[in-house]
Design an enzyme around this catalytic site. Structure first.
Site, PDB file in Angstrom:
ATOM      1  CG  ASP A 242     -19.872  -3.487 -30.990  1.00 20.02           C
ATOM      2  OD1 ASP A 242     -19.908  -2.711 -31.966  1.00 20.02           O
ATOM      3  OD2 ASP A 242     -20.104  -4.714 -31.080  1.00 20.02           O
ATOM      4  CG  HIS A 247     -27.452  -2.392 -30.877  1.00 15.84           C
ATOM      5  ND1 HIS A 247     -27.723  -1.363 -31.749  1.00 15.84           N
ATOM      6  CD2 HIS A 247     -26.375  -3.032 -31.406  1.00 15.84           C
ATOM      7  CE1 HIS A 247     -26.848  -1.393 -32.751  1.00 15.84           C
ATOM      8  NE2 HIS A 247     -26.025  -2.389 -32.564  1.00 15.84           N
ATOM      9  CE  LYS A 353     -27.400 -12.550 -34.098  1.00 16.75           C
ATOM     10  NZ  LYS A 353     -26.785 -11.263 -33.912  1.00 16.75           N
TER      11      LYS A 353
END
Ligand code: BG6
Length: 502
Positions: A242, A247, A353
Site C-alpha cells: 500500500d 510512496h 500522522k
C-alpha cells in the site's frame, strides 16, 4: 499559461460513485475550475453502475464539494461547475456499455475529442476497461490529432509478476505516453520541492554523499486504522504494497537520485530508475536483518479510550498476518551512497500522522564540546548530536536543519537549535492538494510526476524478496497508538541514533 493546458477535454471517470471521486477528484477539478485553470470547454462524465440520474449525481457532487473542497465553495460557482458534469450508467465489464459511451461521446460539439479516462476502479478491471475502450474505438493514436490519456490508480499490481502482466496488458492497447500511473505523493508540493531544494542550492549537494551522511530515515506514519470500510482492501495488500512500493520508494528516489540532465519527464524518471535498480535490502545473514513487519494490537489512548487491535477491525480476516507496519533497511550500491543505510518505515495506528525524510549527517570527528539538552535552566549532558536535515512532507510542511550551537552563558556547552523554513510562515494560503496538480498535469500532457512502466517494475523488484520470504517475516505486535514495532530499532546497526519518534 501553457496553451496545451487549455485544450478542450472530456474527462470520463470510471468508478464515479467511489470515495476517491467524491473526496479527491471532484474537489481537485473544482479547485482548478475556480482558479480558471480548466479549459473553457470541458465535460466530466461519471461512469458507474449505480442507478443515478445526472441531476441527482450533480447534487451529490455539490454536497461532496461543500464537505471536501480545499478552496472556498460558493453556490454559484458550484452550480456552474456541476453543469459540466454528466452521469453515465454502465458496467465496466460489459462491452455494450462502451458502445453506448462511444455513441454519447461522438457528439464532438458537446464532448471534446481530447479524452482523459480516469480508472478509479479495482485493479482487476484495468485491463478489461482499457481493452474495451480500445475496441470501441475510444482510444486515439498516440500522436497527431485529438489525444487520449488514461490515468491508472494504484495499486499497480501486487508483486513483480502481476505488475509486469498489467504493464503488458496496458501497453498492448496504449502507448506508454498515454498511460499516467498515479502516485499521489509526487503531486505533493513538499515532495516536488525535494528536487528544487537539492538542485537549486549549491550548498547541500556537495555533502549529500557517503562521506558526510550517516543514514537517511524516511517515515510515513498514520494514526488512522481501518476506518471507512478500508479493511477489505488493506488486508489484501498490507503496508508494504500500500505504501512502500510507491510512496516511500519515490521519496527515497527523490532524495538520493543524481541530478537529471534536464527537467523532462524522462530525464527525471531515468535517474529514479537507476536508484531503484541499485538499491537492495541490506540483509546481512537473512532477510529478517533487513525487514520488520508489524501488526497493531489493542491498547488505550491517552484518555483511556480503548483502541482496537488490527484483527478486531472490520473486514479483516481473524487470522490475518497482513502487516499494518513495515520497516526496512536498504543500501544503494553506487559511488554516492555506498555504505549509507536508507531506513524506511510506515504504518497505520501509529502515534502521529507524519511524513518526513531525515538526512542525518555524521558526528564531527572530535568531540570538543559537551552537548546538553535543556529544559529552561535544567540541562542534561547528552551524546553529541549530529546535524539533521529534515524534509517535513506533512503536516507543518517545511525544511529544517538541526544544528548545534553554543548555549549562552559561562559554560562552553552546545545545544540543539533548528533553522527552519516553513511553508505556512513563508507563504499565505493552503497548499494545493496533490490531485489538483496531478490532474492538471494529465490535461497538460506532462508525465513527470507519474510513474513509468520500468519504474513501477523496478519498485516491485526491490521488494519482491520480502514477498517471497513473507513466511519468515511474521509480524511483531505493536500497541495501537505506538511508534510501531520496537524490534525495528535493530535496523540501525552501525548507525548514529535510531528512529526519530516525534
Ligand atoms: C494511500 C494509501 O495511497 O495513501 C492509504 O492507500 C494512505 O492507505 C494514504 O492512508 C496516505 O496518503 P496521505 O496523503 O494522507 O499521506
Amino acid at each position: 499559461m501553457n496553451e496545451r493546458m487549455m485544450e478542450p477535454v472530456t474527462i470520463v471517470i470510471f468508478g464515479a460513485s467511489g470515495d476517491l471521486t467524491h473526496r479527491k477528484l471532484i474537489p481537485a477539478l473544482y479547485a482548478a475550475f475556480q482558479q480558471s485553470l480548466l479549459p473553457e470547454q470541458f465535460r466530466i462524465v461519471g461512469f458507474a453502475r449505480r442507478a443515478y440520474e445526472t441531476e441527482s449525481f450533480r447534487e451529490m457532487l455539490a454536497e461532496s464539494l461543500r464537505s471536501f473542497s480545499r478552496v472556498e465553495t460558493d453556490e454559484d460557482s458550484v452550480a456552474a461547475f456541476v453543469e459540466h458534469v454528466e452521469y453515465f450508467r454502465g458496467d465496466i465489464s460489459a462491452e455494450e456499455a462502451y458502445g453506448r459511451l462511444r455513441d454519447l461521446l461522438s457528439d464532438g460539439t458537446r464532448y471534446p475529442e481530447n479524452r482523459v479516462f480516469y480508472l478509479s476502479i479495482i485493479p482487476d478491471l484495468f485491463e478489461t476497461a482499457v481493452r474495451s475502450l480500445k475496441e470501441a474505438g475510444l482510444v486515439s493514436a498516440a500522436e497527431g490529432g485529438a489525444w487520449t490519456r488514461v490515468v491508472v490508480e494504484k495499486p499497480f499490481g501486487r508483486d513483480l509478476g502481476s505488475a509486469r502482466t498489467l504493464n503488458g496488458a496496458l501497453l498492448r492497447y496504449l502507448d506508454e505516453s498515454q498511460v499516467y500511473r498515479i502516485d499521489h505523493y509526487l503531486g505533493k508540493e513538499t515532495v516536488q520541492n525535494i528536487l528544487s531544494f537539492r538542485f537549486a542550492n549549491a550548498i547541500f549537494e556537495p555533502v549529500f554523499n557517503r562521506t558526510y551522511i550517516d543514514h537517511i530515515q524516511i517515515t510515513a506514519s498514520e494514526t488512522v486504522g481501518m476506518e471507512m470500510g478500508r479493511g477489505g482492501y488493506y488486508d489484501e495488500y498490507g503496508a508494504l504494497r500500500d505504501m512502500v512500493t510507491n510512496h516511500l520508494l519515490q521519496l527515497m528516489c527523490l532524495v538520493t537520485m543524481e541530478v537529471p540532465s534536464d527537467l523532462s519527464a524522462d530525464a527525471i524518471r531515468n535517474e529514479k530508475v537507476k536508484i531503484l535498480r541499485t538499491a537492495k535490502l541490506d540483509a546481512e545473514q537473512s532477510i529478517s536483518d533487513a525487514v520488520f513487519r508489524g501488526q497493531y494490537v489493542a491498547s488505550e489512548d491517552a484518555s483511556g479510550k480503548r483502541l482496537k487491535g488490527y484483527l478486531e477491525e472490520d473486514r479483516i480476516r481473524p487470522d490475518s498476518d497482513t502487516e499494518s507496519f513495515v520497516a526496512m533497511r536498504l543500501m544503494i550500491d553506487n559511488w554516492r551512497w555506498a555504505g549509507v543505510p536508507i531506513l524506511l518505515r510506515t504504518g497505520k495506528r501509529m502515534a502521529k500522522k507524519t511524513t518526513e525524510i531525515a538526512v542525518q549527517f555524521k558526528v564531527p570527528p572530535l568531540e570538543l564540546f559537551q552537548q546538553v539538552e535543556c529544559e529552561g535552566d535544567v540541562c542534561d549532558v547528552t551524546k553529541i548530536k549530529p546535524n539533521t536535515l529534515l524534509f517535513q512532507i506533512q503536516p507543518n510542511e517545511g525544511i529544517f536543519l538541526r544544528l548545534g550551537t553554543k548555549r549562552p552563558g559561562m559554560r562552553f556547552v552546545v545545544e540543539d537549535v533548528k533553522m527552519d523554513f516553513s511553508y505556512s510562515g513563508t507563504w499565505d494560503g493552503t497548499l494545493p492538494e496533490a490531485y489538483e496538480r496531478l490532474l492538471l498535469d494529465v490535461l497538460h500532457g506532462d508525465s513527470t510526476l507519474f510513474t513509468r512502466s520500468d519504474e513501477v517494475e523496478a519498485e516491485w523488484s526491490l521488494v519482491q524478496p520480502i514477498l517471497d520470504h513473507a513466511a519468515a517475516l511474521k509480524p511483531f505486535a505493536y500497541p495501537a497508538g505506538a511508534w510501531g514495532v520496537e524490534e525495528a530499532n535493530a535496523l540501525f546497526r552501525g548507525c548514529e541514533g535510531t528512529w526519530r519518534n516525534r
